[in-house]
Motif scaffolding. Sequence first.
Motif, mmCIF file in Angstrom:
data_model
loop_
_atom_site.group_PDB
_atom_site.id
_atom_site.type_symbol
_atom_site.label_atom_id
_atom_site.label_comp_id
_atom_site.label_asym_id
_atom_site.label_seq_id
_atom_site.Cartn_x
_atom_site.Cartn_y
_atom_site.Cartn_z
ATOM 1 N N ARG A 220 63.724 50.280 99.685
ATOM 2 C CA ARG A 220 62.725 49.849 100.656
ATOM 3 C C ARG A 220 61.353 49.661 100.020
ATOM 4 N NH1 ARG A 220 64.008 54.625 104.746
ATOM 5 N NH2 ARG A 220 64.253 55.647 102.716
ATOM 6 N N SER A 221 61.117 50.388 98.946
ATOM 7 C CA SER A 221 59.874 50.245 98.192
ATOM 8 C C SER A 221 60.077 50.959 96.859
ATOM 9 C CB SER A 221 58.695 50.870 98.947
ATOM 10 O OG SER A 221 58.801 52.285 98.953
ATOM 11 N N ALA A 222 59.104 50.838 95.993
ATOM 12 C CA ALA A 222 59.215 51.496 94.686
ATOM 13 C C ALA A 222 59.265 53.008 94.827
ATOM 14 C CB ALA A 222 58.040 51.080 93.806
ATOM 15 N N SER A 223 58.717 53.544 95.918
ATOM 16 C CA SER A 223 58.696 54.998 96.121
ATOM 17 C C SER A 223 59.882 55.507 96.937
ATOM 18 C CB SER A 223 57.392 55.403 96.823
ATOM 19 O OG SER A 223 57.281 54.762 98.079
ATOM 20 N N ASP A 224 60.813 54.624 97.257
ATOM 21 C CA ASP A 224 61.975 55.020 98.050
ATOM 22 C C ASP A 224 62.860 55.962 97.234
ATOM 23 O OD1 ASP A 224 64.033 55.241 99.827
ATOM 24 O OD2 ASP A 224 64.390 53.097 100.028
ATOM 25 N N SER A 225 63.111 57.158 97.760
ATOM 26 C CA SER A 225 63.941 58.137 97.048
ATOM 27 C C SER A 225 65.427 57.943 97.292
ATOM 28 C CB SER A 225 63.543 59.559 97.470
ATOM 29 O OG SER A 225 62.214 59.835 97.128
ATOM 30 N N LEU A 226 65.777 57.091 98.252
ATOM 31 C CA LEU A 226 67.182 56.903 98.617
ATOM 32 C C LEU A 226 67.697 55.600 98.029
ATOM 33 C CD1 LEU A 226 66.907 58.063 102.321
ATOM 34 C CD2 LEU A 226 67.826 59.367 100.399
ATOM 35 N N ARG A 227 68.595 55.734 97.075
ATOM 36 C CA ARG A 227 69.187 54.577 96.399
ATOM 37 C C ARG A 227 70.699 54.596 96.581
ATOM 38 N NH1 ARG A 227 64.994 52.815 92.836
ATOM 39 N NH2 ARG A 227 63.082 53.556 93.833
ATOM 40 N N PRO A 228 71.353 53.449 96.398
ATOM 41 C CA PRO A 228 72.821 53.436 96.481
ATOM 42 C C PRO A 228 73.436 54.435 95.514
ATOM 43 C CG PRO A 228 71.961 51.206 96.466
ATOM 44 C CD PRO A 228 70.793 52.113 96.181
ATOM 45 N N LEU A 229 74.493 55.093 95.967
ATOM 46 C CA LEU A 229 75.139 56.104 95.144
ATOM 47 C C LEU A 229 76.026 55.459 94.084
ATOM 48 C CD1 LEU A 229 76.250 58.617 97.937
ATOM 49 C CD2 LEU A 229 74.290 58.824 96.407
ATOM 50 N N LEU A 230 75.968 55.978 92.883
ATOM 51 C CA LEU A 230 76.908 55.609 91.836
ATOM 52 C C LEU A 230 78.164 56.457 91.995
ATOM 53 C CD1 LEU A 230 74.392 55.429 88.845
ATOM 54 C CD2 LEU A 230 75.327 53.513 90.172
ATOM 55 N N PRO A 231 79.313 56.008 91.506
ATOM 56 C CA PRO A 231 80.552 56.781 91.675
ATOM 57 C C PRO A 231 80.443 58.245 91.227
ATOM 58 C CG PRO A 231 81.076 54.588 90.903
ATOM 59 C CD PRO A 231 79.570 54.694 90.883
ATOM 60 N N PRO A 232 79.794 58.553 90.084
ATOM 61 C CA PRO A 232 79.681 59.974 89.706
ATOM 62 C C PRO A 232 78.809 60.777 90.670
ATOM 63 C CG PRO A 232 79.387 58.572 87.780
ATOM 64 C CD PRO A 232 79.337 57.676 88.982
ATOM 65 N N GLN A 233 77.769 60.137 91.222
ATOM 66 C CA GLN A 233 76.931 60.837 92.209
ATOM 67 C C GLN A 233 77.729 61.132 93.469
ATOM 68 O OE1 GLN A 233 73.932 57.709 92.294
ATOM 69 N NE2 GLN A 233 72.415 59.108 91.403
#
Length: 928
Positions: A225-238
């Motif tokens: 949502r912005s550069a400060s967004d802490s929520l990103r798509p999960l990678l398989p290991p995550q």
Amino acid sequence: MGFVCCARFRLKQAFKYVVVASLLWISASSVWTHFRRNKPTITPKGVVSHISVADVQNVLDYVSEHLKIEYQLLMNEEKSFLAHLKLKNEGGRTIEPCCFTIFFYHFNPLDAVNLHKEKTPYTIRYFRNDTARNPLSPSSDFEVRHIGGNSYRLDMTKEFKGLLPGEEMTIVLTGFRWIVSRSMIIPNWYVASSIPSSRPRLIRSTAGDDLGFVAPFDSPEKTSRSASDSLRPLLPPQRFEKYRIKDVRDSVDDILPTPSVVNRPPVPKELNVESEIFKIYYSSGLKNEATYLKDRLVIDYIEESSEVDCLEKSFLLKLDNSLRIDESDKGKILPQGYKLTVDANRDCVSIVGATSAGVFYGIVSAISLMKSTSPTEFSLPALELVDSPRFEHRGLMVDVARHFQTKEKIKHLIDVLATYKMNKLHLHLSDDEAWRLEIPGLEELTQFGSIRGHDLGEERHLMSMLGDGPFTNSSGSGFYSVSDYREILRHALSRHVEIIPEFDMPAHSHAAIRSMEHRRMQLEARGYKAQAGDYLLHDPDDRSSYLSAQFFTDGVINSCLESSYRFVNHVVGEVSRMQKDIVPLRRFHFGGDEVPDGAYVKSPICTKFLQSHIDLSGPKDLKAYFIRKISEILVHHGLEVQGWEDGFSSASGKMMSLSSFKSKVVVSQSWYNIWERTYVKRAYEYANEGYKVILTPATAVYFDHPQEPDPEDWGLHWATRYIDIKRTFFFAPDSYYDNIDFDFWGNRISKQQMCGMTIECPPLKSPENIIGLEAAIWSETVRSADRLDSMVWPRLLAVAERGWHKADWESMQASCNGAEQDCPELKARRKAKVLSWTKFANTVGHKELRRLETLGVKYYLPRPGARVLDGRLEVNTLFPGLVVQTSVDDGMTWNDYDSNKHYSGTVLIATRSFDGNRRSGAVKIAVQ
């Protein structure tokens, strides 16, 4: 209201297009021949003359088949997005600059700054086009106009010179806020003309929920949502780390929702039930429940009986209104409670309930425990359990206004709700976008207001919205007749589910307002001018400028018209009559939420009204006045009052005093986000004031949101980036402030931060006024019954669990505020939460998902987790027991994951349903 045909041919240009068309398509259609022979002209109204309907239809048909549209998001910022809209002519003829407009729906307002300045239609901006001849050159070839709601039209201007075969243009789109889910780009764009008798056409490249016209969201600029967004798509290991819990296969013996007390014999025993031999005996008043059990087990023999003890080879259903959990329960009677005894020694099953609802829930628990060995043979573990619900109200709100769900789907949903002891179905029957229940005497509400399709002036029905396309046969259209509604009521009654009808007002009322305006016009045309305004909901001379939460400019019922209250009284009276002989209407939900600033300000009728009502300080007080008047109507009909929590707030935002209402019971449905400082305390404030409160926190139980922060996950994200089932499961109704965990951007926050010196968080002084928990599924993106299933299930299982059963960890409060390692109480609570989730997730994965499949539910399949450890692929799932499949040929073939197999290269992994018919979204991992 006509469309602007944005074209004026010059003779030289016309000749140029004739030459091109001749070279590319020898047998050009009659429309192009017509263009060669006739010079079209623009009339003062902007309509092209000298063109036949057949010619125009040919253009629309060609654009429908051969215009390829691609929506390509480029980037997001905190308050805006940037996208390219690519238009390509994939046919063999030139798309001439004549006679059509493209219509589409866009959740994010385009150029929101201008959107608030004028009244509809809004000219959003001119765009730049990008062609092979002149990349990204400044241009005014197109303009986009706001129609209403989030509907837009894309018009060619007179500068547009056509689109040659194979040619592509790129329009630059900018707008308000961000887009991080592909499902926010709405499909089913269409093309139409203002030429009378021409028929609109769906643009095929945009058709369908597969969203093939939306380019992948494949970079951080698109998925954040912005550069400060802490929520990103999960990678398989995550995802693998997030899913790590113990696989406990014996959870198939557990019941959801968790019962209060379960006693099992020291040595496990089983009772075998043979349908051909077993009998059902039931007390007077329990025939419905006995029939339900009979149908589930295919038992032929049922009999009303006064037996007090169960007989061999039988089920006994009976009532006991003195039922209690145990002697230490201070004599508390359990109105929805039951006692289930499976006696393997006597070969009988006894189900005793304080009410028929309690008996029904006992039957549901017994069926949950059964293991089928054949269609007519079942086994039950010997046990005794005594059970009752935590909350009286355990519900689901379904928005059928934005998109319609059929009577059959609602009945099916009731069956599944009852399977998990949920007892309230709240139907959101009206909104800006439609009215869904037939009201005798006001037939226009459904004859006009339940239908959506292409009708720019809304003369025959409402305009197309939310991806309906141009026609009236989509899920945007439909209604329940009186007969349908009564059938739903009867079915719900048999499953102990109460239907709570909601008609949202005074805001969210575009459909009702337009329907009553249509009624007025029809009556006046037939000579009934005196009666035409009896149910009018708007002031025709109102020039108020406002924009609702859904960007309507005409969606607020006028509070100053007596006809508005005549309308409400009529609707309430008719709904009460529909229910009277089946199950009397007990509570009416009037909505009341999101009344926009600016409403009523320039209404002459309201100006005059306020002059004679000196107790009202101005237009902002008119919403509260409307709510009080509605409550008087409901009291007159003997009904309780229910509304969304902001419906009970005054102009200053403060809670309205209960003394404002004549109703003895006023129910506030609390929905505001837990991370909002101003509103986090509202649920408890209302309860302490004496309101009855139903908890529906958007950040925990609004199931229109995605289930993980992935661009391929379906849903909106206005309250929070995503809501997974764990977030719902760990919602603690009795300690509301303990639910404070993350802010809107995914940054961790605490109760101490939210309830600090600036914001007072009052304690709950009247816990008896928190009467229940309810999830909500808003349907802006829910265009099918299968989509409804996947958005609701299995998340609703967590609501069923939390509404029925209070977990041990909820009562484990910590007095220390330090880190977990320094606080044994926090450590103990966390351990209890892990054990509780492990049990629940295993029960869902090993048992309940199969049951949902048996019930015909197309539940959501979560993507699997995966990691590579020492060169070997390891996988897991959110729910232990789900099958994981792999593909090593880019999805051409799939096989079940084999832990003993050595995988290498690029591997796709996905979970699949137990019937093998469905698969989750695939994730990719490289195995070296």
